[in-house]
Design a protein around this motif. Structure first.
Motif, PDB file in Angstrom:
ATOM      1  N   ASP A   1      81.741  74.368 -18.394  1.00  0.00           N
ATOM      2  CA  ASP A   1      81.511  75.290 -19.513  1.00  0.00           C
ATOM      3  C   ASP A   1      80.056  75.351 -19.933  1.00  0.00           C
ATOM      4  OD1 ASP A   1      84.416  75.799 -19.986  1.00  0.00           O
ATOM      5  OD2 ASP A   1      84.383  73.634 -20.417  1.00  0.00           O
ATOM      6  N   ALA A   2      79.334  74.271 -19.702  1.00  0.00           N
ATOM      7  CA  ALA A   2      77.920  74.212 -20.069  1.00  0.00           C
ATOM      8  C   ALA A   2      77.219  73.214 -19.159  1.00  0.00           C
ATOM      9  CB  ALA A   2      77.750  73.821 -21.535  1.00  0.00           C
TER      10      ALA A   2
ATOM     11  N   LEU B   1      80.482  72.698 -28.217  1.00  0.00           N
ATOM     12  CA  LEU B   1      80.724  71.919 -26.995  1.00  0.00           C
ATOM     13  C   LEU B   1      81.932  70.992 -27.119  1.00  0.00           C
ATOM     14  CD1 LEU B   1      77.110  70.851 -25.933  1.00  0.00           C
ATOM     15  CD2 LEU B   1      78.544  72.630 -24.904  1.00  0.00           C
TER      16      LEU B   1
ATOM     17  N   GLN C   1      84.671  70.581 -24.394  1.00  0.00           N
ATOM     18  CA  GLN C   1      84.239  71.345 -23.219  1.00  0.00           C
ATOM     19  C   GLN C   1      83.738  70.426 -22.094  1.00  0.00           C
ATOM     20  OE1 GLN C   1      84.722  74.708 -23.299  1.00  0.00           O
ATOM     21  NE2 GLN C   1      85.537  74.416 -25.365  1.00  0.00           N
TER      22      GLN C   1
ATOM     23  N   VAL D   1      80.862  69.567 -19.593  1.00  0.00           N
ATOM     24  CA  VAL D   1      79.413  69.764 -19.565  1.00  0.00           C
ATOM     25  C   VAL D   1      78.824  68.980 -18.393  1.00  0.00           C
ATOM     26  CG1 VAL D   1      77.253  69.624 -20.854  1.00  0.00           C
ATOM     27  CG2 VAL D   1      79.421  69.956 -22.083  1.00  0.00           C
TER      28      VAL D   1
ATOM     29  N   LEU E   1      77.823  75.573 -13.072  1.00  0.00           N
ATOM     30  CA  LEU E   1      77.832  76.488 -14.212  1.00  0.00           C
ATOM     31  C   LEU E   1      77.974  77.930 -13.731  1.00  0.00           C
ATOM     32  CD1 LEU E   1      77.468  76.934 -17.283  1.00  0.00           C
ATOM     33  CD2 LEU E   1      75.013  77.223 -16.829  1.00  0.00           C
TER      34      LEU E   1
ATOM     35  N   SER F   1      79.830  83.432 -22.292  1.00  0.00           N
ATOM     36  CA  SER F   1      80.496  82.270 -22.868  1.00  0.00           C
ATOM     37  C   SER F   1      80.650  82.409 -24.387  1.00  0.00           C
ATOM     38  CB  SER F   1      79.690  81.004 -22.556  1.00  0.00           C
ATOM     39  OG  SER F   1      80.209  79.889 -23.250  1.00  0.00           O
TER      40      SER F   1
ATOM     41  N   THR G   1      74.532  77.798 -20.929  1.00  0.00           N
ATOM     42  CA  THR G   1      75.869  78.295 -20.627  1.00  0.00           C
ATOM     43  C   THR G   1      75.743  79.697 -20.058  1.00  0.00           C
ATOM     44  OG1 THR G   1      78.124  78.482 -21.500  1.00  0.00           O
ATOM     45  CG2 THR G   1      76.346  79.338 -22.878  1.00  0.00           C
ATOM     46  N   ASN G   2      76.842  80.263 -19.595  1.00  0.00           N
ATOM     47  CA  ASN G   2      76.819  81.601 -19.013  1.00  0.00           C
ATOM     48  C   ASN G   2      76.762  82.667 -20.100  1.00  0.00           C
ATOM     49  OD1 ASN G   2      76.967  80.865 -16.211  1.00  0.00           O
ATOM     50  ND2 ASN G   2      79.108  80.310 -16.542  1.00  0.00           N
TER      51      ASN G   2
END
Length: 330
Positions: free
Chosen positions: A187-188, A136, A139, A141, A181, A128, A124-125
């Motif tokens: 989000d992931a 997760l 989220q 993905v 991403l 985040s 992830t960033n």
């Protein structure tokens, strides 16, 4: 009596020589019936890049006049599509991905290990709020369906009591998932090197869940019909792969240069990718069977494999160590 024994021995020796000659003629005939060998190469397999760059296959088959054609694979799913469609004879994939394809009728064998990588993790960033697999839930993905990162994601979710239905899987090829991403479109991401190493170094992406045991081995697969018709060719391909594997171990800096050139990435990214690969054991064996079996059980429980599939039998059908043993243990 002595004369009879001598004559008998001569007949046995003659028959043995004749049989050996016939076997050699058959092998030569099998090889000569091939005009071309098609094999994939992939940025996630440094060994395949060295094989291609150093021309080991061309050297091995030069005297037989067999052409070598290389096809680029973006992921296990693409390599398996090529194998299923007959557009490659050899394809490099993760072991668990090959198991899924085998269960769906793709006629392949795992015959060689090109590396034991830790090539996938959940990413992830840096800013985040996702810090664990449990985070997760709900989220988006990104993952490439039918590949080790996707299977890694399924196993990670299963480990904490979640499933795919608890998240939104966004199906993207590995490089597109990395970009999604970075752009904040997901989000992931279930990452794969070298794209994962690039995000880690260039955007400070966080590998928030790592589990080396959930990374199944990197296998060289061959189509079953090809292996049956040309067993001696399979062994020669493995011999060439062995040259590449040993060259990688002996020349890490030069290997990094080749990865940089082929994948068009920075040396620091290539070095991190290479660091996460173990090239020690090229022969498929019990450890690989256990790893893929464990993945298969989770995939079956999650609905990715049919309930009626006998995982143990399927793994035994998939992994064939005889070719690598014949080459490496000589």
């Amino acid at each position: 009596m002595a004369i009879k024994r001598i004559l008998s021995s001569l007949l046995i020796l003659s028959a043995g020589a004749l049989l050996a000659a016939c076997n050699n003629d058959t092998e030569a005939e099998n090889s000569s019936s091939l005009d071309k060998i098609t094999i994939d190469y992939a940025h996630y397999s440094p060994t395949s890049l060295v094989l291609k760059e150093n021309g080991y296959l061309e050297e091995a088959f030069e005297d037989e006049g067999i052409e070598i054609e290389y096809v680029f694979s973006q992921g296990s799913n693409r390599a398996l599509e090529f194998l299923a469609g007959g557009s490659v004879d050899f394809g490099s994939t993760a072991g668990a991905a090959a198991l899924m394809a085998k269960s769906n009728g793709t006629p392949i064998k795992n015959v060689y290990i090109y590396s034991q990588p830790e090539w996938t993790a959940l990413v992830t960033n840096e800013d985040s709020d996702i810090n664990s697999v449990e985070d997760l839930e709900g989220q988006r993905v990104a993952a490439t369906l039918g590949t080790d990162p996707y299977i890694f994601l399924v196993r990670a979710l299963n480990e904490v009591g979640l499933s795919e239905s608890d998240i939104e899987v966004v199906p993207l090829q590995h490089s597109d998932g990395a970009n999604a991403l970075a752009n904040g479109d997901v989000d992931a991401w279930a990452g794969l090197d070298p794209h994962m190493a690039r995000q880690e170094l260039e955007t400070n992406a966080e590998l928030f869940y790592r589990n080396e045991a959930f990374n199944t081995y990197g296998f060289l697969n061959v189509r079953e019909d090809f292996a049956e018709e040309h067993p001696e060719v399979v062994e020669k391909v493995i011999e060439a792969y062995e040259k590449a594997r040993q060259w990688v171990e002996d020349n890490p800096e030069e290997t990094i240069d080749i990865i940089v050139q082929e994948a068009e990435i920075d040396p620091e990214v290539a070095a991190l990718q290479l660091e996460r690969n173990n090239f020690d054991n090229p022969i498929p064996g019990d450890a690989q069977r256990e790893s893929i079996t464990e993945a298969g059980i989770v995939l079956q429980e999650s609905g990715n494999l049919d309930d009626g599939v006998d995982i143990d039998a399927l793994v035994n059908e998939l992994i064939d160590s005889s070719f690598a043993e014949a080459v490496i243990e000589q």
